[in-house]
Design an enzyme around this catalytic site. Structure first.
Site, PDB file in Angstrom:
ATOM      1  N   HIS A  78       0.842  -1.200   0.000  1.00 37.88           N
ATOM      2  CA  HIS A  78       0.000   0.000   0.000  1.00 37.88           C
ATOM      3  C   HIS A  78       0.874   1.246   0.000  1.00 37.88           C
ATOM      4  CE1 HIS A  78       0.620   0.811   4.362  1.00 37.88           C
ATOM      5  NE2 HIS A  78       0.452  -0.485   4.551  1.00 37.88           N
ATOM      6  N   ASP A  80      -0.245   4.373   1.279  1.00 34.96           N
ATOM      7  CA  ASP A  80      -0.561   5.334   2.333  1.00 34.96           C
ATOM      8  C   ASP A  80       0.212   5.037   3.609  1.00 34.96           C
ATOM      9  OD1 ASP A  80      -2.269   2.989   2.475  1.00 34.96           O
ATOM     10  OD2 ASP A  80      -3.414   3.996   4.041  1.00 34.96           O
ATOM     11  N   ASP A 110       6.523   0.400   7.098  1.00 30.82           N
ATOM     12  CA  ASP A 110       5.106   0.140   6.828  1.00 30.82           C
ATOM     13  C   ASP A 110       4.587   1.094   5.766  1.00 30.82           C
ATOM     14  OD1 ASP A 110       2.501  -0.735   7.027  1.00 30.82           O
ATOM     15  OD2 ASP A 110       2.092   0.292   8.914  1.00 30.82           O
ATOM     16  N   GLU A 142      -5.041   1.611   3.200  1.00 29.48           N
ATOM     17  CA  GLU A 142      -4.864   0.420   4.037  1.00 29.48           C
ATOM     18  C   GLU A 142      -4.903   0.794   5.511  1.00 29.48           C
ATOM     19  OE1 GLU A 142      -3.022  -2.613   6.517  1.00 29.48           O
ATOM     20  OE2 GLU A 142      -2.314  -0.568   6.224  1.00 29.48           O
ATOM     21  N   GLU A 143      -4.370   1.956   5.842  1.00 32.69           N
ATOM     22  CA  GLU A 143      -4.283   2.358   7.243  1.00 32.69           C
ATOM     23  C   GLU A 143      -5.624   2.791   7.828  1.00 32.69           C
ATOM     24  OE1 GLU A 143      -1.836   1.645   8.849  1.00 32.69           O
ATOM     25  OE2 GLU A 143      -0.010   1.759   7.644  1.00 32.69           O
ATOM     26  N   GLU A 170       3.394  -6.746   4.257  1.00 32.39           N
ATOM     27  CA  GLU A 170       3.452  -6.050   5.542  1.00 32.39           C
ATOM     28  C   GLU A 170       4.626  -6.574   6.361  1.00 32.39           C
ATOM     29  OE1 GLU A 170       1.756  -3.554   6.654  1.00 32.39           O
ATOM     30  OE2 GLU A 170      -0.138  -3.481   5.542  1.00 32.39           O
ATOM     31  N   HIS A 364       4.274   2.884  12.773  1.00 28.91           N
ATOM     32  CA  HIS A 364       3.370   3.872  13.380  1.00 28.91           C
ATOM     33  C   HIS A 364       4.030   4.693  14.481  1.00 28.91           C
ATOM     34  CE1 HIS A 364      -0.558   1.641  12.013  1.00 28.91           C
ATOM     35  NE2 HIS A 364       0.395   1.589  11.097  1.00 28.91           N
TER      36      HIS A 364
END
Length: 390
Positions: A78, A80, A110, A142-143, A170, A364
């Protein structure tokens, strides 16, 4: 490390830096990074389609290297990333910073590191005599919702080749994950009736109703912890729920007119995704609403489902699992606690596993990073895939 391998790693690092330079927080459009990816693919003659969302401000890219036929392998990533606001970064999060063998920046782990690995391998994919295609699918959102690949998945077997397996990149430190929990998020609002706090029989306190609901949800949380994880594979070893925010009321001496709380449920594979919602709705109907409506017949409770991301259930011996274990030279799989787009593919009937560079422990967070060795291991995995399907 051979010169060719070293060059591919350098290409990956350069591409990762260029991808991270795009601020693709989920609240923003990803079209600038999509344009960059499209130019990259176009310059190399790679067949690809862009699949926009309904609003037209975001898009997924689906590229095909090799024969345009069914039975290929999808490498899914992904574009984003999560926000950086409020986090204490020691450098610009959208500029890759190298410190020894670590690369810092939002998305290094990520998961723009994986995206860069896939793009860096395009020439090697093209040079191989692929018997089935290798696809690269780079999605959005995705997030937030994991809905980014859904429109592309719907075209599998129609105007796009139907793959036989999907590998979602991931961060798993290149271990093969064949299972993860589902996630569902909700907004619940209790509507009461304002009145002077000295005379509670003139109204209904929405905060009281919300407190009752939250309390019962945590009773359910205790029950889920007691049920545990029959598979013995997950940490934490149970389905979980959490209330993240709660707000309501006007003043301490006014019965609250409304109160809203945001909450989530993360279910083990096999646990109904709406289990917590059913519990809340049943308790609201049987206990909370009758109490609120003693003096406020118009009291009500509304719950909006924000996101429902399906879990990934283990499929021992599936094409995806067998392939990924062979490529990683491993004989065991793991389960991960976080949700991914993998469940979207599995729900559509395509065997799927999760396997990618980096550790979720770094995702994150401020100063997110990926190890150079993880990128190298991912390139080795993709090189082995090339040989496997040639």
């Amino acid at each position: 490390m051979s010169a060719a391998t070293d060059d591919r790693l350098s290409r990956t690092i350069d591409l990762m830096a260029r991808l991270i330079a795009f601020d693709t927080e989920s609240s923003k459009s990803n079209l600038p990074i999509v344009a960059f990816i499209e130019d990259y693919l176009r310059e190399r003659g790679v067949a690809h389609v862009t699949v926009p969302n309904k609003a037209g401000d975001k898009a997924a890219v689906f590229a095909t290297i090799g024969p345009m036929r069914d039975g290929g392998i999808v490498l899914s990533g992904h574009t984003d990333v999560v926000p950086v606001v409020g986090q204490s970064w020691t450098s610009d999060p959208f500029t890759v910073r190298r410190d020894g063998a670590r690369f810092f920046g939002r998305g290094t782990c990520d998961m723009k590191g994986f995206d860069a690995c896939c793009l860096a391998m395009v020439e090697e994919f093209q040079a191989a005599d692929l018997k089935v295609p290798i696809h690269i699918l780079l999605s959005y959102d995705e997030e937030t919702t994991c809905l980014g690949p859904v429109d592309t998945i719907a075209r599998f077997g129609a105007d796009l080749p139907r793959p036989r397996a999907v590998i979602v990149g991931e961060p798993t430190q290149m271990q093969v994950a064949d299972a993860h929990k589902s996630i569902a998020t909700f907004i619940t609002t209790v509507h009461g009736h304002e009145a002077h706090s000295s005379k509670p029989f003139l109204g209904a306190n929405a905060i009281e109703g919300a407190a009752m609901l939250v309390t019962d949800l945590y009773r359910l949380a205790d029950e889920l912890a007691e049920e545990g994880d029959p598979s013995g594979r997950f940490e934490p070893a149970f389905s979980s729920l959490s209330v993240g925010t709660i707000s309501g009321g006007t003043a301490r001496n006014i019965l609250a007119k409304s109160c809203t709380f945001l909450w989530e449920f993360r279910g083990l594979p096999g646990v109904a995704q709406n289990r917590a919602l059913r519990r809340l709705e049943d308790y609201a109907a049987s206990t909370v609403l009758p109490r609120l409506r003693r003096y406020a017949p118009d009291a009500r409770i509304e719950t909006v489902t924000e996101v429902e991301v399906p879990g990934l259930a283990a499929e021992p011996g599936s094409v995806a699992e067998t392939l990924a274990l062979k490529l990683t030279k491993s004989n065991r799989t793991i389960a991960v606690p976080y949700a991914t787009e993998a469940g979207r593919f599995q729900t559509a009937g395509v065997p799927t596993v999760v396997c990618g560079p980096g550790s979720i422990d770094q995702a994150h967070q401020p100063d997110e990073f990926v190890e150079e060795s993880e990128l190298a291991a991912c390139l080795g995995f993709l090189r082995a895939l090339t040989l496997e399907v040639s």
